[in-house]
Write a protein that holds these residues in place. Structure first.
Motif, PDB file in Angstrom:
ATOM      1  N   LEU A 300       0.826  -1.199   0.000  1.00 43.37           N
ATOM      2  CA  LEU A 300       0.000   0.000   0.000  1.00 43.37           C
ATOM      3  C   LEU A 300       0.865   1.255   0.000  1.00 43.37           C
ATOM      4  CD1 LEU A 300      -2.632   1.461   0.028  1.00 43.37           C
ATOM      5  CD2 LEU A 300      -2.867   1.014   2.481  1.00 43.37           C
ATOM      6  N   ALA A 301       1.964   1.246   0.750  1.00 39.32           N
ATOM      7  CA  ALA A 301       2.868   2.399   0.733  1.00 39.32           C
ATOM      8  C   ALA A 301       3.395   2.647  -0.673  1.00 39.32           C
ATOM      9  CB  ALA A 301       4.019   2.173   1.708  1.00 39.32           C
ATOM     10  N   THR A 302       3.749   1.577  -1.388  1.00 38.08           N
ATOM     11  CA  THR A 302       4.238   1.708  -2.758  1.00 38.08           C
ATOM     12  C   THR A 302       3.135   2.234  -3.676  1.00 38.08           C
ATOM     13  OG1 THR A 302       5.841  -0.070  -2.452  1.00 38.08           O
ATOM     14  CG2 THR A 302       5.217   0.444  -4.712  1.00 38.08           C
ATOM     15  N   ALA A 303       1.914   1.737  -3.513  1.00 38.69           N
ATOM     16  CA  ALA A 303       0.802   2.189  -4.352  1.00 38.69           C
ATOM     17  C   ALA A 303       0.509   3.672  -4.136  1.00 38.69           C
ATOM     18  CB  ALA A 303      -0.446   1.353  -4.055  1.00 38.69           C
ATOM     19  N   ILE A 304       0.596   4.128  -2.895  1.00 39.93           N
ATOM     20  CA  ILE A 304       0.349   5.545  -2.610  1.00 39.93           C
ATOM     21  C   ILE A 304       1.447   6.401  -3.245  1.00 39.93           C
ATOM     22  CG2 ILE A 304       0.250   7.267  -0.760  1.00 39.93           C
ATOM     23  CD1 ILE A 304      -0.969   5.019   1.004  1.00 39.93           C
ATOM     24  N   ARG A 305       2.696   5.941  -3.166  1.00 37.36           N
ATOM     25  CA  ARG A 305       3.793   6.694  -3.785  1.00 37.36           C
ATOM     26  C   ARG A 305       3.616   6.758  -5.307  1.00 37.36           C
ATOM     27  NH1 ARG A 305       6.849   4.890   0.788  1.00 37.36           N
ATOM     28  NH2 ARG A 305       7.890   6.695   1.703  1.00 37.36           N
ATOM     29  N   THR A 306       3.141   5.684  -5.894  1.00 33.36           N
ATOM     30  CA  THR A 306       2.916   5.670  -7.338  1.00 33.36           C
ATOM     31  C   THR A 306       1.851   6.689  -7.720  1.00 33.36           C
ATOM     32  OG1 THR A 306       3.522   3.330  -7.447  1.00 33.36           O
ATOM     33  CG2 THR A 306       2.258   4.223  -9.296  1.00 33.36           C
ATOM     34  N   VAL A 307       0.759   6.721  -6.985  1.00 34.03           N
ATOM     35  CA  VAL A 307      -0.312   7.680  -7.247  1.00 34.03           C
ATOM     36  C   VAL A 307       0.167   9.104  -7.008  1.00 34.03           C
ATOM     37  CG1 VAL A 307      -2.472   8.547  -6.260  1.00 34.03           C
ATOM     38  CG2 VAL A 307      -2.279   6.164  -6.916  1.00 34.03           C
ATOM     39  N   ARG A 308       0.995   9.297  -5.980  1.00 31.37           N
ATOM     40  CA  ARG A 308       1.515  10.632  -5.668  1.00 31.37           C
ATOM     41  C   ARG A 308       2.242  11.236  -6.873  1.00 31.37           C
ATOM     42  NH1 ARG A 308       4.772  14.063  -6.095  1.00 31.37           N
ATOM     43  NH2 ARG A 308       5.783  15.323  -4.498  1.00 31.37           N
ATOM     44  N   ARG A 309       2.901  10.399  -7.674  1.00 29.24           N
ATOM     45  CA  ARG A 309       3.652  10.908  -8.827  1.00 29.24           C
ATOM     46  C   ARG A 309       2.752  11.248 -10.011  1.00 29.24           C
ATOM     47  NH1 ARG A 309       6.902   6.485  -7.456  1.00 29.24           N
ATOM     48  NH2 ARG A 309       6.176   5.320  -9.262  1.00 29.24           N
ATOM     49  N   THR A 310       1.519  10.729 -10.031  1.00 24.66           N
ATOM     50  CA  THR A 310       0.667  10.909 -11.204  1.00 24.66           C
ATOM     51  C   THR A 310      -0.534  11.820 -10.956  1.00 24.66           C
ATOM     52  OG1 THR A 310      -0.545   8.893 -10.607  1.00 24.66           O
ATOM     53  CG2 THR A 310       1.292   8.660 -12.150  1.00 24.66           C
ATOM     54  N   VAL A 311      -0.884  12.074  -9.691  1.00 28.08           N
ATOM     55  CA  VAL A 311      -2.063  12.893  -9.407  1.00 28.08           C
ATOM     56  C   VAL A 311      -1.853  14.311  -9.950  1.00 28.08           C
ATOM     57  CG1 VAL A 311      -1.283  13.646  -7.126  1.00 28.08           C
ATOM     58  CG2 VAL A 311      -3.721  13.498  -7.607  1.00 28.08           C
ATOM     59  N   ARG A 312      -2.914  14.919 -10.492  1.00 23.44           N
ATOM     60  CA  ARG A 312      -2.771  16.214 -11.165  1.00 23.44           C
ATOM     61  C   ARG A 312      -3.072  17.405 -10.256  1.00 23.44           C
ATOM     62  NH1 ARG A 312      -6.552  13.655 -14.843  1.00 23.44           N
ATOM     63  NH2 ARG A 312      -5.430  12.245 -16.228  1.00 23.44           N
ATOM     64  N   HIS A 313      -3.805  17.173  -9.200  1.00 27.71           N
ATOM     65  CA  HIS A 313      -4.162  18.264  -8.291  1.00 27.71           C
ATOM     66  C   HIS A 313      -2.905  18.811  -7.621  1.00 27.71           C
ATOM     67  CE1 HIS A 313      -5.821  20.385  -4.856  1.00 27.71           C
ATOM     68  NE2 HIS A 313      -7.042  20.260  -5.363  1.00 27.71           N
ATOM     69  N   ALA A 314      -2.712  20.124  -7.657  1.00 32.09           N
ATOM     70  CA  ALA A 314      -1.451  20.722  -7.197  1.00 32.09           C
ATOM     71  C   ALA A 314      -1.189  20.496  -5.714  1.00 32.09           C
ATOM     72  CB  ALA A 314      -1.453  22.226  -7.498  1.00 32.09           C
ATOM     73  N   GLY A 315      -2.221  20.522  -4.880  1.00 26.84           N
ATOM     74  CA  GLY A 315      -1.996  20.443  -3.434  1.00 26.84           C
ATOM     75  C   GLY A 315      -1.920  19.033  -2.892  1.00 26.84           C
ATOM     76  N   VAL A 316      -2.422  18.042  -3.622  1.00 27.79           N
ATOM     77  CA  VAL A 316      -2.494  16.677  -3.095  1.00 27.79           C
ATOM     78  C   VAL A 316      -1.109  16.053  -2.887  1.00 27.79           C
ATOM     79  CG1 VAL A 316      -3.281  14.336  -3.612  1.00 27.79           C
ATOM     80  CG2 VAL A 316      -4.830  16.277  -3.936  1.00 27.79           C
ATOM     81  N   PRO A 317      -0.149  16.168  -3.832  1.00 28.39           N
ATOM     82  CA  PRO A 317       1.167  15.560  -3.591  1.00 28.39           C
ATOM     83  C   PRO A 317       1.840  16.053  -2.314  1.00 28.39           C
ATOM     84  CG  PRO A 317       0.941  16.137  -5.901  1.00 28.39           C
ATOM     85  CD  PRO A 317      -0.241  16.732  -5.197  1.00 28.39           C
ATOM     86  N   ARG A 318       1.721  17.354  -2.025  1.00 28.35           N
ATOM     87  CA  ARG A 318       2.337  17.875  -0.799  1.00 28.35           C
ATOM     88  C   ARG A 318       1.707  17.248   0.449  1.00 28.35           C
ATOM     89  NH1 ARG A 318       2.059  22.712  -3.748  1.00 28.35           N
ATOM     90  NH2 ARG A 318       0.183  23.384  -2.610  1.00 28.35           N
ATOM     91  N   GLN A 319       0.381  17.107   0.417  1.00 30.26           N
ATOM     92  CA  GLN A 319      -0.293  16.497   1.562  1.00 30.26           C
ATOM     93  C   GLN A 319       0.081  15.022   1.687  1.00 30.26           C
ATOM     94  OE1 GLN A 319      -1.949  18.033   3.844  1.00 30.26           O
ATOM     95  NE2 GLN A 319      -2.580  16.224   4.989  1.00 30.26           N
ATOM     96  N   LEU A 320       0.177  14.330   0.560  1.00 25.11           N
ATOM     97  CA  LEU A 320       0.560  12.913   0.597  1.00 25.11           C
ATOM     98  C   LEU A 320       1.976  12.739   1.138  1.00 25.11           C
ATOM     99  CD1 LEU A 320      -0.928  11.505  -2.736  1.00 25.11           C
ATOM    100  CD2 LEU A 320      -1.821  11.264  -0.413  1.00 25.11           C
ATOM    101  N   ASP A 321       2.878  13.653   0.778  1.00 27.92           N
ATOM    102  CA  ASP A 321       4.245  13.569   1.292  1.00 27.92           C
ATOM    103  C   ASP A 321       4.254  13.613   2.812  1.00 27.92           C
ATOM    104  OD1 ASP A 321       5.373  13.349  -1.189  1.00 27.92           O
ATOM    105  OD2 ASP A 321       5.804  15.484  -1.405  1.00 27.92           O
ATOM    106  N   LYS A 322       3.452  14.515   3.395  1.00 28.01           N
ATOM    107  CA  LYS A 322       3.380  14.604   4.860  1.00 28.01           C
ATOM    108  C   LYS A 322       2.825  13.311   5.453  1.00 28.01           C
ATOM    109  CE  LYS A 322       2.514  19.613   4.868  1.00 28.01           C
ATOM    110  NZ  LYS A 322       1.507  20.660   5.202  1.00 28.01           N
TER     111      LYS A 322
END
Length: 772
Positions: A300-322
Motif C-alpha cells: 500500500l505504501a508503494t501504491a500511494i507513492r505511485t499515485v503521488r507521482r501521477t495525481v494532477r491536483h497541485a496540493g495533493v502531492p504535498r499532503q501525501l508527502d506529509k
C-alpha cells in the motif's frame, strides 16, 4: 463513611463540602466505580466544586481500570443516557453497551430505554455512532432493529446499506465489538485492540472485501464512462468512512487480495477520466492513506507513492508527502509485514540495468540505492546529454525508483531496529529468502549480527558479511538480532574489534549500541528516573526528534496549557509505555528552550495503563527507551551548541554541561575512538584523556569534549568556537563503524586542529593566537 459514599454524596448533594486532597481511588472497588460513573452522568444541577472534583477523580479512575456494573446500575445507565438525549441532544451510547458487557449479574431488561434512545436518534438528520445504534436497537426488539437498519441505509449508497445489513445480523457480542470502532468522523481512529476485535468477525471481514471491490468496480466504471464523472462525488461521506473501516480490517488481516485491489482503487480515486486536475474522490484517497497510517503494508505504501507521482491536483502531492512520513514510521512498528520487500527487477547482487539508446542506466544497492550511467561498459560522471534529451521519462522513472528503494530500505531498518524491544524472532527460512538473500535487503542485513537458536535457549551468533556460507538450519528455526545487553563485555569487545578490523559499517548501531541499566539512584526513586532531568534543550529540535522516533507530544509554547507535557511512546507491542516530562522554558532570541524532567514507565493492565516500578520494566524495553531519551537530550542540549553566547543561568548550564561527565552515547563514542585512532594519519597527535580527545597541533594543544564536541585550548582552557561543515555521510575517506554525526564532527575537528598551522580561517586563527 467510605470514600465511595463520600464521592456519591458529592455528586448528589449540592450542599456537600469538597474533600481536601486528591481522593485515593484505589479504595473504590470496580463495582463501586460503576455506580459512581452512572451517578456522574446523571448530574443535572449546576456543578459545585465538590461535584467537579468527584467527577474528575472518577474520570481518571475509569481511564485506568474497567468499571463493573450491577444489573441495577446497567439499567440506570440506559435510563440516564435516554434522559441526556432528551435534555442535551446527545449521549455516548457506548457507555450503555460497556455497562452490559461488564455486568456482574443477570442482564437486566433495558428494552424500554433502548427503544427511546433509538427513536430519538432516528428522528435526527444525522445519525452518529451507527454501529452502536444498531447494537442498542437489537436490545429494543426486532421491530426497532429493522427500523434502524432502514433509516441508516437510506440515501448513503449501496456499500453502507450492505454494511448495515451485515451488522444487524451479528450477535449482540459481535455488535458490541464493532461499536468500539464506531467513529463520529473519519479523522479519529480508535485504539488498535478495537480493530483486532472487528477483524476477528468473519462476516465483517467478508463485507470488507465486498465493499472494497465494489469501490474499485465503481471507479473502473467512472473511468470507462459508464458512470458520469463528478469531481469528489464518487462516494458519499458515509461510504468513505465505511470503506476506511473496511480497509483497516483488511490491512490488519493482511489479506492477500489487497495488492491487486490497490492497483485499481488508488488510481481510480486519484485520477479524473478527463484532463481535469480534480479527483473522483479526494476524501477516499486521504482516508486510504489514514488507514495505511494505522495498519501499513509495503504494497500500500508503494501504491500511494505511485499515485503521488501521477495525481494532477497541485496540493495533493504535498499532503501525501506529509502523510507518507507517518506511514513509514508506522510500518517500522509493524514488523511482521515491514520485512516484505519487492524485488523490483534487481538481480541477485542488487543491480538493475536499463538500456537508454547507446547508454545504459545502472541502479546499484549498497548502503543506499544509487543511479549511474555507462557507455560501452565505462562509467560516466553524470547523465549523458543524449539521455537527458531523448529519454526524459526513463531518467525520471529511475530517479523515482532510487527514492522509493531508499525509502523502503529506511523503513526496513526502522522495522529491524524496532524489533529490539519486541525481542522479535524470524523463521530462519523466511529470513534467508526475504532478507539475507534479497537483492535489496541483503547489503543491510548481512552487516548486522544475528543469533540462531540451535538448541532450546542456546543461540549461535553469526555475522553474514564475514561468513562465506550461512549455517544450515531448519526453516522454522528462530533467528533474531543480537543485542549487546544479552552478552558479556568480552563478547561485545570482540565484535567491536572485528567490525573495526574488517572496516564494516553497520546500518545502525548494534555492536557499539549503548545499553542502559537501572542505577542505584533509580532503585531509590522506584517509579521515576531523574537521569536526564534538569537539561536545557532547543525545544523545536527536540519536538522534531520526538516525531522522527515515533513519540507523541503536544506542541508547547507561551500560551494557556502550553507550559509542560509528557512525550510518550508505546513499546513491546503496546504492552509498555514510556513518558518523558519536559517544560517550555523561555525564548532565546528566535530560539525556544525547554527544560527536561523525569522519565516514567507504565504497563498495560486489563486494557488500562498502570504506572510501574522501574525494576519491573523488561531490561531491553528500559534500555531502548532510555536510549531514545538520551538521544533527545544529547542532540538538542544547548551544551552542544558551539554558537551559544547568551548569559544568565543558561550560560552557566552551557559551561557546566558542555564539558561535564559523559553519558552512555559519549562513552560508546570513546570506545569507538580507541579503535579508530591508531588507524588515522593523525594518530601520533591524538590521545584520549578521560572526557576529552587531546589533539596536539603546531600552535596549541586542544581538548575536544566527547559528548558536546566543544573545544578547550591548553594551557588556560580557553574556549575555541568552530562551526565546521563536517564530513559528508558515507565519506569513504573516513571509516566509522556506525553513523554518528557527533563522532564525525569530533574527528573533523581533530583533523583540522592537528594541522592548525594550515588554518586560514581568520575567525579561528584569532582565537588560537590570542592565548598561544
Amino acid at each position: 463513611m467510605t470514600l465511595a459514599a463520600r464521592l456519591m454524596r458529592a455528586l448528589t448533594d449540592p450542599d456537600c463540602a469538597p474533600d481536601h486532597g486528591r481522593p485515593d481511588m484505589a479504595q473504590v472497588s470496580d463495582e463501586e466505580l460503576g455506580d459512581l460513573l452512572v451517578a456522574a452522568h446523571d448530574v443535572n444541577a449546576p456543578a459545585t466544586h465538590a461535584m467537579r472534583t468527584a467527577r474528575f477523580a472518577i474520570g481518571e479512575a475509569v481511564g485506568e481500570r474497567q468499571p463493573r456494573y450491577t444489573p441495577d446500575a446497567c439499567r440506570r445507565m440506559f435510563e440516564v443516557l435516554a434522559a441526556r438525549c432528551e435534555e442535551r441532544g446527545w449521549a455516548d451510547l457506548t457507555l450503555g453497551l460497556d455497562a452490559l458487557e461488564h455486568c456482574t449479574g443477570p442482564r437486566p431488561d433495558v428494552s424500554e430505554p433502548a427503544r427511546a434512545l433509538v427513536g430519538f436518534w432516528l428522528e435526527k438528520d444525522t445519525v452518529r455512532q451507527p454501529y452502536t445504534l444498531l447494537a442498542v436497537a437489537g436490545l429494543a426488539g426486532d421491530g426497532t432493529l429493522r427500523a434502524a437498519v432502514e433509516r441508516l441505509s437510506d440515501d448513503v449508497g449501496p456499500i453502507v446499506a450492505d454494511e448495515m445489513a451485515v451488522i444487524a445480523r451479528l450477535t449482540p457480542a459481535e455488535q458490541t465489538l464493532l461499536s468500539a470502532i464506531d467513529r463520529d468522523d473519519r479523522f479519529e481512529s480508535p485504539l488498535a485492540h478495537a480493530w483486532h476485535g472487528a477483524a476477528d468477525i468473519p462476516e465483517y471481514a467478508a463485507f470488507a472485501r465486498r465493499a472494497l471491490e465494489a469501490a474499485a468496480d465503481r471507479t473502473d466504471a467512472i473511468r470507462a464512462g459508464e458512470i458520469p464523472y463528478r469531481a469528489d462525488k464518487a462516494f458519499t461521506d458515509r461510504e468513505v468512512t465505511s470503506l476506511g473501516q473496511a480497509l483497516r480490517v483488511a490491512l490488519l488481516r493482511d489479506e492477500p487480495w489487497l495488492p491487486e485491489l490497490f492497483e485499481r482503487l488508488l488510481p481510480g480515486v486519484a485520477l479524473a477520466p478527463t484532463a481535469a486536475r480534480t479527483l473522483p474522490s479526494q476524501a477516499l484517497l486521504y482516508e486510504v492513506v489514514r488507514a495505511a497510517q494505522s495498519f501499513p503494508t509495503p504494497e500500500l505504501a508503494t501504491a500511494i507513492r505511485t499515485v503521488r507521482r501521477t495525481v494532477r491536483h497541485a496540493g495533493v502531492p504535498r499532503q501525501l508527502d506529509k502523510m507518507l512520513k507517518k506511514i513509514d514510521a508506522a510500518l517500522a512498528e509493524r514488523t511482521e509485514v515491514a520485512l516484505r520487500l519487492p524485488r523490483l527487477d534487481f538481480d541477485d547482487e542488487g543491480v538493475l540495468r536499463r538500456p537508454a539508446g547507446d547508454h545504459r542506466a545502472v541502479v546499484t544497492v549498497t548502503e543506499i540505492a544509487t543511479l549511474t550511467w555507462e557507455k560501452d561498459g565505462r562509467p560516466l560522471r553524470g547523465v549523458p546529454a543524449a539521455v537527458r534529451r531523448d529519454h526524459t521519462a526513463l531518467v525520471k522513472e529511475l530517479r523515482d525508483l532510487v527514492k522509493r528503494v531508499n525509502a523502503q530500505l529506511a523503513t526496513l531498518l526502522r522495522a529491524l531496529e524496532g524489533g529490539f524491544v519486541l525481542d522479535t524472532t524470524h523463521p530462519y527460512g523466511r529470513w534467508r529468502t526475504e532478507l539475507a538473500d534479497h537483492p535489496l535487503a541483503r547489503t543491510l542485513v548481512r552487516r548486522l549480527i544475528w543469533e540462531i537458536e540451535v538448541a532450546p535457549d542456546e543461540w549461535r551468533t553469526v555475522l553474514p558479511e564475514t561468513d562465506e556460507h550461512l549455517p544450515e538450519a531448519p526453516d522454522d528455526t528462530p533467528i533474531r538480532l543480537w543485542h549487546p545487553l544479552r552478552s558479556d563485555p568480552e563478547t561485545v569487545r570482540t565484535w567491536r574489534n572485528l567490525l573495526t578490523e574488517r572496516r564494516i559499517r553497520q546500518p545502525f548501531k548494534q555492536a557499539f549500541r549503548e545499553i542502559y541499566l537501572l542505577t542505584p539512584a533509580e532503585e531509590r526513586t522506584r517509579v521515576h528516573s531523574n537521569r536526564f532531568a534538569a537539561h536545557l534543550v532547543h525545544y523545536r529540535r527536540m519536538f522534531a526528534l520526538f516525531r522522527a522516533r515515533g513519540w507523541t507530544s503536544r506542541l508547547l509554547g507561551p500560551w494557556d496549557d502550553g507550559d509542560g507535557d509528557e512525550a510518550e511512546r508505546t513499546l513491546a507491542a503496546g504492552e509498555w509505555r514510556v513518558r518523558f516530562h519536559h517544560t517550555w522554558s523561555d525564548r532565546a532570541g528566535d530560539d525556544e528552550l525547554a527544560s527536561t524532567g523525569r522519565v516514567r514507565f507504565d504497563r498495560r493492565v486489563d486494557g488500562a495503563w498502570r504506572e510501574a516500578p522501574l525494576s519491573d520494566v523488561p531490561p531491553l524495553v528500559f534500555s531502548e527507551a532510555m536510549r531514545d531519551v538520551d538521544l533527545f537530550v544529547g542532540v538538542t542540549s544547548i551544551a552542544a551548541d558551539p554558537d551559544w553566547t547568551d548569559g544568565g543561568p543558561e550560560r552557566a548550564y552551557w559551561e557546566r554541561a558542555g564539558f561535564g561527565e559523559l553519558n552512555e552515547s559519549a562513552v560508546t563514542r570513546r570506545d569507538a575512538l580507541e579503535r579508530l585512532l591508531p588507524r588515522l594519519k593523525i594518530a601520533d597527535r591524538c590521545t584520549l584523556d578521560g572526557r576529552f580527545l587531546l589533539v596536539r597541533g603546531d600552535l596549541r594543544t586542544y581538548k575536544i569534549h566527547l559528548l558536546s564536541a566543544n573545544i578547550l585550548m591548553e594551557p588556560d582552557d580557553s574556549y575555541l568556537c568552530i562551526v565546521p561543515a563536517g564530513h559528508r555521510r558515507g565519506d569513504p575517506k573516513l571509516y566509522l563503524p556506525f553513523e554518528d554525526d557527533r563522532l564525525s564532527l569530533i574527528l573533523s575537528k581533530a583533523f583540522l586542529l592537528a594541522a592548525d598551522a594550515d588554518i586560514t580561517d581568520e575567525s579561528i586563527l584569532t582565537q588560537i593566537k590570542r592565548g598561544a
